[in-house]
Design a protein around this motif. Structure first.
Motif, PDB file in Angstrom:
ATOM      1  N   TYR A  37       0.845  -1.201   0.000  1.00 49.20           N
ATOM      2  CA  TYR A  37       0.000   0.000   0.000  1.00 49.20           C
ATOM      3  C   TYR A  37       0.882   1.254   0.000  1.00 49.20           C
ATOM      4  N   ARG A  38       2.014   1.168   0.691  1.00 43.95           N
ATOM      5  CA  ARG A  38       2.940   2.304   0.696  1.00 43.95           C
ATOM      6  C   ARG A  38       3.511   2.545  -0.706  1.00 43.95           C
ATOM      7  N   ALA A  39       3.771   1.465  -1.455  1.00 45.87           N
ATOM      8  CA  ALA A  39       4.306   1.626  -2.820  1.00 45.87           C
ATOM      9  C   ALA A  39       3.308   2.421  -3.664  1.00 45.87           C
ATOM     10  N   VAL A 107      -7.910  -0.144  -5.439  1.00 48.36           N
ATOM     11  CA  VAL A 107      -6.565  -0.267  -4.857  1.00 48.36           C
ATOM     12  C   VAL A 107      -6.482  -1.580  -4.088  1.00 48.36           C
ATOM     13  N   ARG A 108      -7.497  -1.839  -3.273  1.00 46.10           N
ATOM     14  CA  ARG A 108      -7.470  -3.038  -2.428  1.00 46.10           C
ATOM     15  C   ARG A 108      -7.513  -4.306  -3.285  1.00 46.10           C
ATOM     16  N   SER A 109      -8.390  -4.344  -4.287  1.00 46.52           N
ATOM     17  CA  SER A 109      -8.512  -5.608  -5.015  1.00 46.52           C
ATOM     18  C   SER A 109      -7.234  -5.905  -5.803  1.00 46.52           C
ATOM     19  N   ARG A 182      -8.627   6.140  10.743  1.00 42.68           N
ATOM     20  CA  ARG A 182      -8.904   5.866   9.313  1.00 42.68           C
ATOM     21  C   ARG A 182      -8.907   4.361   9.043  1.00 42.68           C
ATOM     22  N   ASP A 183      -7.914   3.668   9.587  1.00 41.29           N
ATOM     23  CA  ASP A 183      -7.771   2.233   9.273  1.00 41.29           C
ATOM     24  C   ASP A 183      -8.884   1.378   9.896  1.00 41.29           C
ATOM     25  N   THR A 184      -9.481   1.867  10.994  1.00 42.07           N
ATOM     26  CA  THR A 184     -10.536   1.066  11.637  1.00 42.07           C
ATOM     27  C   THR A 184     -11.936   1.507  11.215  1.00 42.07           C
TER      28      THR A 184
HETATM   29  O1   DC Z   1       1.511  -1.228   8.108  1.00 46.53           O
HETATM   30  P1   DC Z   1       1.847   0.083   7.411  1.00 46.53           P
HETATM   31  O2   DC Z   1       1.940   1.268   8.336  1.00 46.53           O
HETATM   32  O3   DC Z   1       3.067  -0.044   6.555  1.00 46.53           O
HETATM   33  O4   DC Z   1       0.597   0.347   6.435  1.00 46.53           O
HETATM   34  C1   DC Z   1       0.401   1.576   5.749  1.00 46.53           C
HETATM   35  C2   DC Z   1      -1.077   1.770   5.451  1.00 46.53           C
HETATM   36  O5   DC Z   1      -1.516   0.839   4.455  1.00 46.53           O
HETATM   37  C3   DC Z   1      -2.020   1.569   6.628  1.00 46.53           C
HETATM   38  O6   DC Z   1      -2.172   2.738   7.387  1.00 46.53           O
HETATM   39  C4   DC Z   1      -3.309   1.133   5.968  1.00 46.53           C
HETATM   40  C5   DC Z   1      -2.856   0.447   4.705  1.00 46.53           C
HETATM   41  N1   DC Z   1      -2.939  -1.021   4.812  1.00 46.53           N
HETATM   42  C6   DC Z   1      -4.160  -1.600   4.548  1.00 46.53           C
HETATM   43  O7   DC Z   1      -5.133  -0.903   4.285  1.00 46.53           O
HETATM   44  N2   DC Z   1      -4.286  -2.958   4.560  1.00 46.53           N
HETATM   45  C7   DC Z   1      -3.232  -3.737   4.848  1.00 46.53           C
HETATM   46  N3   DC Z   1      -3.368  -5.073   4.820  1.00 46.53           N
HETATM   47  C8   DC Z   1      -1.968  -3.154   5.146  1.00 46.53           C
HETATM   48  C9   DC Z   1      -1.861  -1.775   5.144  1.00 46.53           C
END
Ligand code: DC
Length: 219
Positions: A37-39, A107-109, A182-184
């Motif tokens: 995801y960072r890439a 992006v996710r798929s 954001r992530d949750t």
């Molecule tokens: O683990 P990280 O901090 O390197 O992840 C960066 C971001 O990528 C994180 O904030 C949300 C996203 N991510 C995600 O949505 N799903 C994942 N399986 C891993 C990371």
């Protein structure tokens, strides 16, 4: 059949340290999905594409090729269109761009299908946010790694200082909380603990403690 270990948890809880240590001890590959995801986040920033702009991201996704590889010491390298970008993706701005753009279905798929393919090839330890709940629901072992906010912020601050980045505990804590939120709270595959996952609270654990603890309990 490959053996699959799924590790989920918030930022700076110790997921990657545990995942790398387990992969080394067990002879499995380590798959860092956050790095993927960072890439994408890195690409968007480099090309001036707003990580919030779903339509603009959709238009460039086909131009983004993300691959992982390992050097002779077993260290993971992340490639964007064949260029090794591992050194450039550990910044706060790339992490934020990853966290924002990872809310979008395309992006996710794109990344989830690549992650599943990699996990089918070799026994692996995969870490991220949606591994047990979505990417590898059939994983043999599911771990949810967590630590107190204070501990995670201190760890992150130490990492930033080591990189020579001038920041404060308060700023790091605020950023961690924003990222957690954001992530949750995103609609698609947010970070959750699945019922079967074993919780590993790393607040008072050294890296070796966490790896030993999991090896003793489950292997
Ligand atoms: O683990 P990280 O901090 O390197 O992840 C960066 C971001 O990528 C994180 O904030 C949300 C996203 N991510 C995600 O949505 N799903 C994942 N399986 C891993 C990371």
């Amino acid at each position: 059949m490959s053996y699959k270990i799924a590790i989920d948890g918030p930022s700076s809880a110790g997921k990657s340290t545990l995942a790398k240590g387990l992969a080394k001890a067990l002879g499995y590959v380590y798959i860092d999905t956050g790095a993927m995801y960072r890439a994408i986040g890195y690409y968007l920033l480099k090309e001036g594409v707003d990580p919030h702009d779903e339509e603009a991201i959709k238009k460039v996704l086909d131009k983004i090729d993300v691959t992982l590889d390992y050097d002779s010491d077993g260290n993971l390298h992340v490639y964007l269109n064949k260029e090794d970008i591992s050194k450039f993706i550990r910044t706060e701005s790339v992490g934020d761009a990853a966290s924002v753009s990872s809310q979008f279905a395309d992006v996710r798929s794109k990344l989830v299908s690549l992650q599943r393919k990699l996990a089918d090839e070799k026994s692996c330890v995969m870490d991220g946010r949606d591994i047990a709940s979505n990417v590898l629901p059939d994983a043999n072992l599911k771990l949810f790694v967590t630590a107190s906010d204070e501990c995670r912020a201190k760890r992150r601050l130490a990492e930033e200082k080591e990189k020579g980045i001038d920041t404060t505990y308060e700023k790091v804590l605020e950023d961690l909380k924003a990222r957690d939120y954001r992530d949750t709270h995103r609609k698609l595959n947010p970070l959750i603990k699945v019922d079967e996952a074993h919780v590993i609270d790393t607040t008072d654990m050294s890296p070796d403690d966490m790896i030993d603890d999991v090896l003793k309990r489950f292997f």
